[in-house]
Design an enzyme around this catalytic site. Structure first.
Site, PDB file in Angstrom:
ATOM      1  CG  LEU A  82      -1.702   1.224   1.611  1.00 34.19           C
ATOM      2  CD1 LEU A  82      -2.974   0.804   2.364  1.00 34.19           C
ATOM      3  CD2 LEU A  82      -0.909   2.211   2.471  1.00 34.19           C
ATOM      4  CG  ASP A  98       1.236   8.021  -3.065  1.00 40.50           C
ATOM      5  OD1 ASP A  98       2.136   7.556  -2.344  1.00 40.50           O
ATOM      6  OD2 ASP A  98       1.471   8.680  -4.092  1.00 40.50           O
ATOM      7  CD  GLN A 140      -1.246   4.762  -6.663  1.00 39.40           C
ATOM      8  OE1 GLN A 140      -0.288   4.609  -7.394  1.00 39.40           O
ATOM      9  NE2 GLN A 140      -2.486   4.795  -7.133  1.00 39.40           N
ATOM     10  CE1 TYR A 159       2.266   3.842 -11.245  1.00 39.52           C
ATOM     11  CE2 TYR A 159       3.627   5.798 -11.391  1.00 39.52           C
ATOM     12  CZ  TYR A 159       3.499   4.422 -11.395  1.00 39.52           C
ATOM     13  OH  TYR A 159       4.612   3.632 -11.556  1.00 39.52           O
ATOM     14  CB  SER A 160      -1.355   9.283  -6.587  1.00 38.56           C
ATOM     15  OG  SER A 160      -0.757   8.289  -5.797  1.00 38.56           O
ATOM     16  NE  ARG A 162       5.079  10.714  -9.764  1.00 35.20           N
ATOM     17  CZ  ARG A 162       6.283  10.734 -10.316  1.00 35.20           C
ATOM     18  NH1 ARG A 162       6.410  10.680 -11.643  1.00 35.20           N
ATOM     19  NH2 ARG A 162       7.365  10.796  -9.567  1.00 35.20           N
ATOM     20  CG  ASP A 163       1.035  12.295  -7.855  1.00 34.68           C
ATOM     21  OD1 ASP A 163       0.825  11.175  -8.336  1.00 34.68           O
ATOM     22  OD2 ASP A 163       2.124  12.627  -7.347  1.00 34.68           O
ATOM     23  CD  GLU A 168       6.314  11.452  -6.087  1.00 38.29           C
ATOM     24  OE1 GLU A 168       6.212  10.684  -7.057  1.00 38.29           O
ATOM     25  OE2 GLU A 168       6.565  11.064  -4.924  1.00 38.29           O
TER      26      GLU A 168
END
Length: 481
Positions: A41, A43, A59, A102-103, A161-162, A220
């Site tokens: 496990l 984010d 995640q 992804y996040s 990302r994110d 991030e």
């Protein structure tokens, strides 16, 4: 749902069934923190209250305890205490996310729940592509991917990302963590009227933007929130060098406070402040709930740092989430308090008395539980240094001379090295400790500072011992959880 999607989900569920007994036999499984059913496990994702229910996605790599093609696991709760685990929300099954979902974040619109996430794609040469993707749900349990809504704009590497999405006045906004082509971190803003078509407004903050000259090679998990009329940008910069007692972990998580000019796409802000002073805390995400509280949950882990040394790996799982914390802003500083609902965890009070400390160690009788809340009110921290030893593996202490609060632990890498983290405080009047089998979260002065860490005590080491240099009186309460 495509055949590929169904196949991946079935394989993940097979892993859960295959290793269920091994995972649950681990003495370090946590009692009241969220963990993966198997595998890794990391984010927290899509944290939101939707139709009265809190949803927290995460995640998840169900196939091993290392990083790989991530799924979105899914928990929900009515009260932030009792959590239900759901079927997989997102699987890496499409061309735009085949190497990982992804996040990202969640937003409610027109009575539907929308998830935004980064689709990770790698070619045969391990070159990365990233896409920002939207998924839709009417019930908060089943999700339909609607496809790519943002492709990589010019000026950035594929480390882009994110997405965190929110609404401000008549528009939706999305902030993305990025690395620009000069290999510095940025927080990048987009705007939309319908959640599907997005306009790139540019970086609102980052290296080479005032006041940062150089502040890491990648930012991030950005999260822009409003508190007390101020805008707070929470993010996780990578590549900071240690400075004294600051930036001691491999990667950091913290925030800046200022004001975002939505038209100019620029955040004027102050200096960076770390959110948590402990060893394992990263990639936090917040939500605004129906009562108006801003609640934060972080990853009780640290990417790439000693992940192969955690003793839970032999039981086929690793990492957890922090407790949910309510955020407030006081004089430009974020305070984090455990949410009020966590008092529901309290069972019997096992200790409630004034403790007079001198130089001799004093053990609390009857406080030997592996899941425990400890509340310590310090009469006058300026009169003496003191320390609280927990399970013979971690120690929290305060020295009024140098005004340093410290968390020490025995390293889980070699079982011998003493590791330390610090923060500076003018005084200490309250310490709240949540102990849970193999984790510790310490809240000081009503959340002025917080320390979060994993600890792995021997099964027979469960006591708490107080020591002071000079005479000092504390009121101590403890509850089993």
């Amino acid at each position: 749902m495509t055949n590929q999607d169904q196949m991946l989900r079935e394989k993940a569920y097979e892993e859960v069934k295959k290793y269920k007994d091994i995972v649950e036999s681990d003495c370090y499984r946590l009692k009241y923190h969220l963990m993966p059913p198997v595998g890794l496990l990391n984010d927290p994702n899509g944290f939101i209250q939707f139709k009265g229910t809190y949803h927290l996605f995460y995640q998840w790599n169900p196939f091993n305890t290392g990083h790989g093609a991530k799924f979105w696991g899914h928990y929900s709760s009515k009260n932030l205490v009792d959590w239900q685990h759901h079927d997989i929300a997102l699987a890496p099954s499409d061309w735009f996310d085949k190497n990982g979902c992804y996040s990202g974040s969640a937003i409610e619109h027109d009575d539907k729940l929308y998830l935004f996430y980064t689709g990770n794609v790698k070619d045969e040469n391990n070159q990365r592509e990233t896409y920002q993707v939207i998924a839709e749900s009417k019930d908060g349990e089943t999700f339909e991917k609607k496809g790519v809504v943002v492709e990589l704009p010019e000026g950035y590497t594929a480390h882009f990302r994110d997405p965190k999405v929110w609404k401000h006045e008549d528009h939706f906004y999305m902030i993305i963590g990025a690395q620009s082509e000069d290999l510095t971190g940025k927080a990048v803003l987009f705007r939309s009227t319908d959640l599907f078509n997005w306009e790139h407004l540019g970086p609102i903050a980052g290296a080479h933007l005032t006041p940062f000259a150089d502040f890491g090679y990648m930012w991030e998990c950005p999260d822009l929130i409003e508190l007390d009329g101020q805008d707070v940008l929470i993010f996780s910069p990578q590549g900071l060098e240690p400075e004294g007692i600051h930036y001691q972990n491999l990667y950091q998580a913290g925030y800046v406070v200022g004001k975002l000019d939505y038209e100019k796409a620029r955040l004027e802000h102050g200096s960076f402040i770390e959110l948590d002073r402990g060893f394992e805390f990263y990639a936090p995400q917040t939500t605004l709930d129906e009562t108006g509280r801003r609640i934060l949950i972080g990853w009780l882990g640290m990417p790439e740092e000693r992940e192969d040394a955690h003793p839970t790996i032999e039981h086929k799982w690793i990492h957890a989430m922090t407790l949910p914390r309510e955020l407030t802003l006081k004089e430009g500083k974020l305070y984090q308090k455990p949410v009020e609902e966590l008092k529901m965890l309290r069972k019997e009070a096992v200790y409630d008395a004034d403790v007079e400390l001198k130089s001799e160690p004093r053990a609390l009788v009857g406080v030997e539980e592996e899941a425990l809340e400890l509340l310590v009110e310090v009469n006058d921290s300026r009169t003496s240094s003191f320390e609280i030893q927990i399970c013979n593996i971690a120690t929290i202490s305060y020295n009024p001379t140098d005004k340093l609060f410290k968390l020490e632990r025995v390293s889980f890498v070699d079982g011998n090295t003493i590791e330390e983290r610090f923060c500076q405080l003018d005084h200490v009047n309250e310490i709240q400790v949540f102990l849970d089998t193999s984790s510790i979260e310490v809240f000081i002065n009503g959340g002025e500072e917080v320390f979060t860490a994993r600890i792995y005590p021997d099964e027979n080491e469960k006591g708490i011992v107080f020591t002071a240099e000079e005479k000092i009186i504390m009121n101590v309460k403890a509850w089993t959880l």
